[in-house]
Design a protein around this motif. Sequence first.
Motif, mmCIF file in Angstrom:
data_model
loop_
_atom_site.group_PDB
_atom_site.id
_atom_site.type_symbol
_atom_site.label_atom_id
_atom_site.label_comp_id
_atom_site.label_asym_id
_atom_site.label_seq_id
_atom_site.Cartn_x
_atom_site.Cartn_y
_atom_site.Cartn_z
ATOM 1 N N ILE A 102 0.764 -1.274 -0.004
ATOM 2 C CA ILE A 102 0.082 -0.027 0.021
ATOM 3 C C ILE A 102 0.886 1.153 0.112
ATOM 4 N N ASP A 103 0.417 2.260 -0.851
ATOM 5 C CA ASP A 103 1.188 3.424 -0.708
ATOM 6 C C ASP A 103 0.808 4.352 0.539
ATOM 7 N N ALA A 104 2.062 4.360 1.271
ATOM 8 C CA ALA A 104 1.926 5.097 2.515
ATOM 9 C C ALA A 104 1.169 6.514 2.726
ATOM 10 N N SER A 106 -0.991 7.835 -0.172
ATOM 11 C CA SER A 106 -2.206 7.905 -0.670
ATOM 12 C C SER A 106 -3.306 6.728 -0.468
ATOM 13 N N GLY A 107 -2.677 5.774 0.098
ATOM 14 C CA GLY A 107 -3.362 4.479 0.598
ATOM 15 C C GLY A 107 -3.904 3.576 -0.726
ATOM 16 N N ARG A 108 -3.391 3.926 -1.693
ATOM 17 C CA ARG A 108 -3.217 3.194 -2.919
ATOM 18 C C ARG A 108 -2.780 1.897 -2.857
ATOM 19 N N VAL A 109 -3.542 0.726 -3.095
ATOM 20 C CA VAL A 109 -2.929 -0.660 -3.048
ATOM 21 C C VAL A 109 -2.528 -1.196 -4.483
ATOM 22 N N TYR A 110 -1.082 -1.336 -4.487
ATOM 23 C CA TYR A 110 -0.286 -1.692 -5.608
ATOM 24 C C TYR A 110 -0.638 -3.078 -6.079
ATOM 25 N N GLY A 111 -0.452 -4.194 -4.953
ATOM 26 C CA GLY A 111 -0.541 -5.454 -5.181
ATOM 27 C C GLY A 111 -0.526 -5.928 -4.170
ATOM 28 N N THR A 112 0.008 -7.468 -4.013
ATOM 29 C CA THR A 112 0.457 -8.207 -2.784
ATOM 30 C C THR A 112 1.540 -8.576 -2.971
ATOM 31 N N LEU A 113 2.436 -8.950 -1.752
ATOM 32 C CA LEU A 113 3.782 -9.216 -1.648
ATOM 33 C C LEU A 113 3.810 -10.915 -2.184
ATOM 34 N N ALA A 114 4.282 -11.345 -3.291
ATOM 35 C CA ALA A 114 4.358 -12.795 -3.684
ATOM 36 C C ALA A 114 5.511 -13.413 -3.334
ATOM 37 N N ALA A 115 6.602 -12.887 -3.018
ATOM 38 C CA ALA A 115 8.139 -13.731 -2.528
ATOM 39 C C ALA A 115 9.005 -12.502 -2.396
ATOM 40 N N VAL A 154 4.601 1.529 1.769
ATOM 41 C CA VAL A 154 5.584 2.049 0.812
ATOM 42 C C VAL A 154 5.502 3.452 0.287
ATOM 43 N N THR A 155 6.832 4.045 0.202
ATOM 44 C CA THR A 155 6.645 5.325 -0.605
ATOM 45 C C THR A 155 7.807 5.111 -1.766
#
Length: 162
Positions: A102-104, A106-115, A154-155
Motif C-alpha cells: 500500500i502507498d503510505a 495515498s492508501g493506493r493498493v499496488y498489489g500483494t507481496l508474492a515472494a 511503501v513510499t
Amino acid sequence: MTHIEIGKILSPHAMDGMVKVQPWCDGVEVICGLERVYLDATPLTITRAFPHKNHACVKFAGIDTIEAAKALYGKILYADRTDLDLPEGSYFIADLIGTPVIDAGSGRVYGTLAAVNTATRNHIYEIDTDSGMVMLPNVAEFVADIKPGVGIYVTPIEGFFS
C-alpha cells in the motif's frame, strides 16, 4: 502454521551421516542453535551443528551413515515457531507473503507481496501487481512500515508502479 521452513538439506558432509544445510532463515547460527527440526512432520534431534562457510553442518540422531545422509538430499527442514527467537520488529517472511502493498501517503493498493528474494544484501520484495511483477528493495527509503497481514506501506519514487 506452527512450522516454518528454515533450510534445505544438501550433500553429506562426513561419513558419519552429517549433512550440509542451506539456510533459508537469517543465517546458519539459527539452525545451529536449534535442538530439534522437522522433516515433514517427523522430528529430528540435532546432536551436533556448526557453521561451515555459508552452510550449517548438522548431525541428526539416528542418521549415522553416508547412505542415510544421501537419502536426505533435497529435503526441506522446518522448525517450530516457538523454538525460534524473533527480535521485536522482525517478521517471518512466510507471514508477509500475500500481504497488500500500500502507498503510505495515498492508501493506493499496488498489489500483494508474492515472494522475498533474500539472495541480496537488502531483501527484494516481489510484488504481484495488475501489470505484472514489480521488484522493490526493502530499504527505509521505500518501505515505510510493515504490519503483517494488514499491509506493507511503501513510499515509491514517482512512476515506480506505472
